[in-house]
Write an enzyme that holds these catalytic residues in place. Structure first.
Site, PDB file in Angstrom:
ATOM      1  N   LYS A  31       0.828  -1.253   0.029  1.00  0.00           N
ATOM      2  CA  LYS A  31      -0.107  -0.025   0.000  1.00  0.00           C
ATOM      3  C   LYS A  31       0.813   1.299  -0.080  1.00  0.00           C
ATOM      4  O   LYS A  31       0.647   2.260  -0.684  1.00  0.00           O
ATOM      5  CB  LYS A  31      -0.975  -0.046   1.442  1.00  0.00           C
ATOM      6  CG  LYS A  31      -1.972  -0.914   1.160  1.00  0.00           C
ATOM      7  CD  LYS A  31      -2.952  -1.102   2.176  1.00  0.00           C
ATOM      8  CE  LYS A  31      -4.197  -2.129   2.004  1.00  0.00           C
ATOM      9  NZ  LYS A  31      -3.585  -3.720   1.601  1.00  0.00           N
ATOM     10  N   LYS A  50      -8.207   2.033   5.159  1.00  0.00           N
ATOM     11  CA  LYS A  50      -7.694   0.752   5.375  1.00  0.00           C
ATOM     12  C   LYS A  50      -6.320   0.561   6.147  1.00  0.00           C
ATOM     13  O   LYS A  50      -5.524   1.496   5.920  1.00  0.00           O
ATOM     14  CB  LYS A  50      -7.540   0.031   4.182  1.00  0.00           C
ATOM     15  CG  LYS A  50      -6.653   0.984   2.958  1.00  0.00           C
ATOM     16  CD  LYS A  50      -6.962   0.372   1.535  1.00  0.00           C
ATOM     17  CE  LYS A  50      -6.216   1.299   0.578  1.00  0.00           C
ATOM     18  NZ  LYS A  50      -6.486   0.862  -0.897  1.00  0.00           N
ATOM     19  N   ARG A  69      -6.863  -5.135 -11.920  1.00  0.00           N
ATOM     20  CA  ARG A  69      -5.362  -5.516 -11.618  1.00  0.00           C
ATOM     21  C   ARG A  69      -4.635  -5.594 -12.733  1.00  0.00           C
ATOM     22  O   ARG A  69      -4.868  -6.275 -13.958  1.00  0.00           O
ATOM     23  CB  ARG A  69      -5.300  -7.095 -11.025  1.00  0.00           C
ATOM     24  CG  ARG A  69      -4.026  -7.775 -10.937  1.00  0.00           C
ATOM     25  CD  ARG A  69      -3.031  -7.356 -10.151  1.00  0.00           C
ATOM     26  NE  ARG A  69      -3.483  -7.031  -8.798  1.00  0.00           N
ATOM     27  CZ  ARG A  69      -3.484  -7.989  -7.650  1.00  0.00           C
ATOM     28  NH1 ARG A  69      -3.060  -9.176  -8.268  1.00  0.00           N
ATOM     29  NH2 ARG A  69      -3.980  -7.696  -6.710  1.00  0.00           N
ATOM     30  N   ARG A  78     -11.945  -6.303 -10.987  1.00  0.00           N
ATOM     31  CA  ARG A  78     -12.743  -7.005  -9.965  1.00  0.00           C
ATOM     32  C   ARG A  78     -13.869  -6.052  -9.395  1.00  0.00           C
ATOM     33  O   ARG A  78     -13.577  -5.050  -9.078  1.00  0.00           O
ATOM     34  CB  ARG A  78     -11.751  -7.073  -8.637  1.00  0.00           C
ATOM     35  CG  ARG A  78     -10.622  -8.325  -8.747  1.00  0.00           C
ATOM     36  CD  ARG A  78      -9.372  -8.133  -9.443  1.00  0.00           C
ATOM     37  NE  ARG A  78      -8.861  -6.698  -8.991  1.00  0.00           N
ATOM     38  CZ  ARG A  78      -7.906  -6.691  -8.120  1.00  0.00           C
ATOM     39  NH1 ARG A  78      -7.480  -7.822  -7.475  1.00  0.00           N
ATOM     40  NH2 ARG A  78      -7.395  -5.491  -7.788  1.00  0.00           N
ATOM     41  N   ARG A 114     -16.038  -3.294  -1.916  1.00  0.00           N
ATOM     42  CA  ARG A 114     -14.861  -3.834  -2.274  1.00  0.00           C
ATOM     43  C   ARG A 114     -14.970  -4.705  -3.680  1.00  0.00           C
ATOM     44  O   ARG A 114     -15.825  -5.492  -3.659  1.00  0.00           O
ATOM     45  CB  ARG A 114     -14.280  -4.728  -1.095  1.00  0.00           C
ATOM     46  CG  ARG A 114     -14.231  -3.835   0.153  1.00  0.00           C
ATOM     47  CD  ARG A 114     -13.703  -4.638   1.448  1.00  0.00           C
ATOM     48  NE  ARG A 114     -14.914  -5.688   1.669  1.00  0.00           N
ATOM     49  CZ  ARG A 114     -15.117  -6.587   2.746  1.00  0.00           C
ATOM     50  NH1 ARG A 114     -14.011  -6.849   3.215  1.00  0.00           N
ATOM     51  NH2 ARG A 114     -16.137  -7.411   2.725  1.00  0.00           N
ATOM     52  N   ASP A 170      -3.037  -2.238  -8.996  1.00  0.00           N
ATOM     53  CA  ASP A 170      -4.282  -2.163  -8.474  1.00  0.00           C
ATOM     54  C   ASP A 170      -4.759  -0.685  -9.097  1.00  0.00           C
ATOM     55  O   ASP A 170      -4.145   0.264  -8.552  1.00  0.00           O
ATOM     56  CB  ASP A 170      -4.595  -2.518  -7.472  1.00  0.00           C
ATOM     57  CG  ASP A 170      -4.753  -3.900  -7.049  1.00  0.00           C
ATOM     58  OD1 ASP A 170      -4.321  -4.681  -7.919  1.00  0.00           O
ATOM     59  OD2 ASP A 170      -4.841  -4.442  -5.866  1.00  0.00           O
ATOM     60  N   GLU A 182      -2.899   0.289  -5.220  1.00  0.00           N
ATOM     61  CA  GLU A 182      -1.865  -0.489  -4.639  1.00  0.00           C
ATOM     62  C   GLU A 182      -0.685  -1.148  -5.467  1.00  0.00           C
ATOM     63  O   GLU A 182      -1.206  -1.249  -6.879  1.00  0.00           O
ATOM     64  CB  GLU A 182      -2.679  -1.649  -3.843  1.00  0.00           C
ATOM     65  CG  GLU A 182      -3.522  -1.481  -2.849  1.00  0.00           C
ATOM     66  CD  GLU A 182      -3.892  -2.733  -2.081  1.00  0.00           C
ATOM     67  OE1 GLU A 182      -3.322  -3.643  -2.397  1.00  0.00           O
ATOM     68  OE2 GLU A 182      -4.961  -2.552  -1.264  1.00  0.00           O
ATOM     69  N   ASN A 233       1.023  -4.641  -5.910  1.00  0.00           N
ATOM     70  CA  ASN A 233       1.301  -5.882  -5.087  1.00  0.00           C
ATOM     71  C   ASN A 233       2.544  -6.589  -5.784  1.00  0.00           C
ATOM     72  O   ASN A 233       2.577  -6.664  -6.972  1.00  0.00           O
ATOM     73  CB  ASN A 233      -0.124  -6.847  -5.271  1.00  0.00           C
ATOM     74  CG  ASN A 233      -1.176  -6.091  -4.793  1.00  0.00           C
ATOM     75  OD1 ASN A 233      -1.654  -6.438  -3.621  1.00  0.00           O
ATOM     76  ND2 ASN A 233      -1.778  -5.129  -5.682  1.00  0.00           N
TER      77      ASN A 233
END
Length: 318
Positions: free
Chosen positions: A125, A160, A210, A225, A233, A273, A281, A283
């Site tokens: 993050k 978050k 993603r 997503r 979410r 993301d 984000e 990842n």
């Protein structure tokens, strides 16, 4: 090549969607040999190389009994052509220690992907803060008053934890500020823990995309997503629906800008993301979505990844 996958227990894999399995399948198709272990199987003894209790495996092609494993044996990590760190989050103290063991294995001569120091240096993050031109309004703080000021400015916000995964611990607070104090206390533990706060991006209704980056280059398709029902979410683990799409011009711009930077730091694979036009984000621990993209578009992401791995190992050997 001889490949060692450091991952979660094989029994936990859902092979119809597991990205590590897709990597293994493509590697075996090319004639590479597969060996596995879990992080707790790694050992470093004084005066010795880093070793692990490993098992050689072969994929069977069966949907249920999908692998055959040889008895466990001890092997030096430097004895493999490539070591792939694919342990899922959380990035806890044991994951942190594993990166140090893997870094010592690199000093022994092992080639580890993603690079252990890069895994430590890119908290998923916080890493976005290095690229302010690609992110929305974002604040990282422990201070409840800072959070209240941010909410007052932006009205509709997301809070978050920095160590969450799969959508865990994500809260939305609207203009009425309902429960902001209670949510802040829960996440920051009364000032003991940092929290990420971001302006809510309404484009989430179109999906949390993603964007995979392999060998410094974006894969031409992303997986959006999409939140379902009243859920905010989009994470698949939180019930989001995965829809593969070609990259937008903005997605490609982001991937082409971040890709070379991430690759130069030893990150062969990253999952960026994106909501709307904003990165949320980066990842790097065990990015997924290979199989969902392949199933919906025919784009063989595992093929692209093993190509990049082959090239990286060949480059390191030259």
């Amino acid at each position: 090549m001889k490949l060692l996958f450091i991952a979660d227990p094989l029994q936990s894999f859902k092979i119809y969607k597991d990205t590590t399995f897709a990597m293994m399948r493509e590697a075996q198709r090319r004639g590479h040999t597969l060996t596995v272990c879990e992080p707790q199987h790694i050992t470093w003894q004084r005066g010795s190389k880093v070793t692990a209790r490993v098992q050689d495996i072969r994929l069977t092609g069966d949907a249920t009994d999908w692998y055959e494993a040889q008895p466990q044996r001890s092997a030096a990590l430097a004895g493999f052509d490539a070591v792939l760190m694919r342990k899922d989050p959380p990035f806890d103290s044991e994951y942190f220690y594993a990166t140090h063991l893997l870094e010592q294995a690199e000093r022994d001569g092992a080639r580890v992907f993603n690079k252990p120091s890069a895994l430590r240096d890119h908290p998923e993050k916080l890493a976005i803060m290095e690229f302010p031109q690609f992110i929305g309004p974002t604040l990282v703080t422990r201070d409840a008053e800072d959070i209240r000021r941010f909410h007052s400015e932006h009205q509709d916000i997301i809070l978050k934890p920095l160590d969450g995964m799969g959508g865990m611990g994500i809260f939305r607070v609207g203009p009425d500020g309902l429960n902001l104090g209670s949510i802040t206390e829960t996440l920051n533990r009364h000032g003991a823990q940092s929290v990420m706060v971001q302006k809510f991006l309404p484009e989430i209704v179109e999906g949390d995309k993603r964007v995979l980056i392999i060998g410094g280059k974006p894969v031409p398709f992303c997986l959006a997503r999409i939140p379902q029902g009243s859920e905010v979410r989009g994470n698949l683990a939180a019930g989001g629906k995965g829809v593969a799409r070609p990259l937008s011009a903005r997605d490609r711009e982001i991937g082409e800008a971040l890709g070379p930077v991430l690759q130069s730091r030893g990150l062969l694979l990253a999952g960026v993301d994106v909501i709307g036009d904003c990165v949320t984000e980066i990842n790097v621990t065990s990015p997924t979505c290979f199989q969902e993209i392949f199933d919906q578009t025919g784009c063989d992401v595992a093929f692209l990844f093993i190509d990049a791995l082959d090239a990286a190992v060949a480059g390191a050997c030259n």
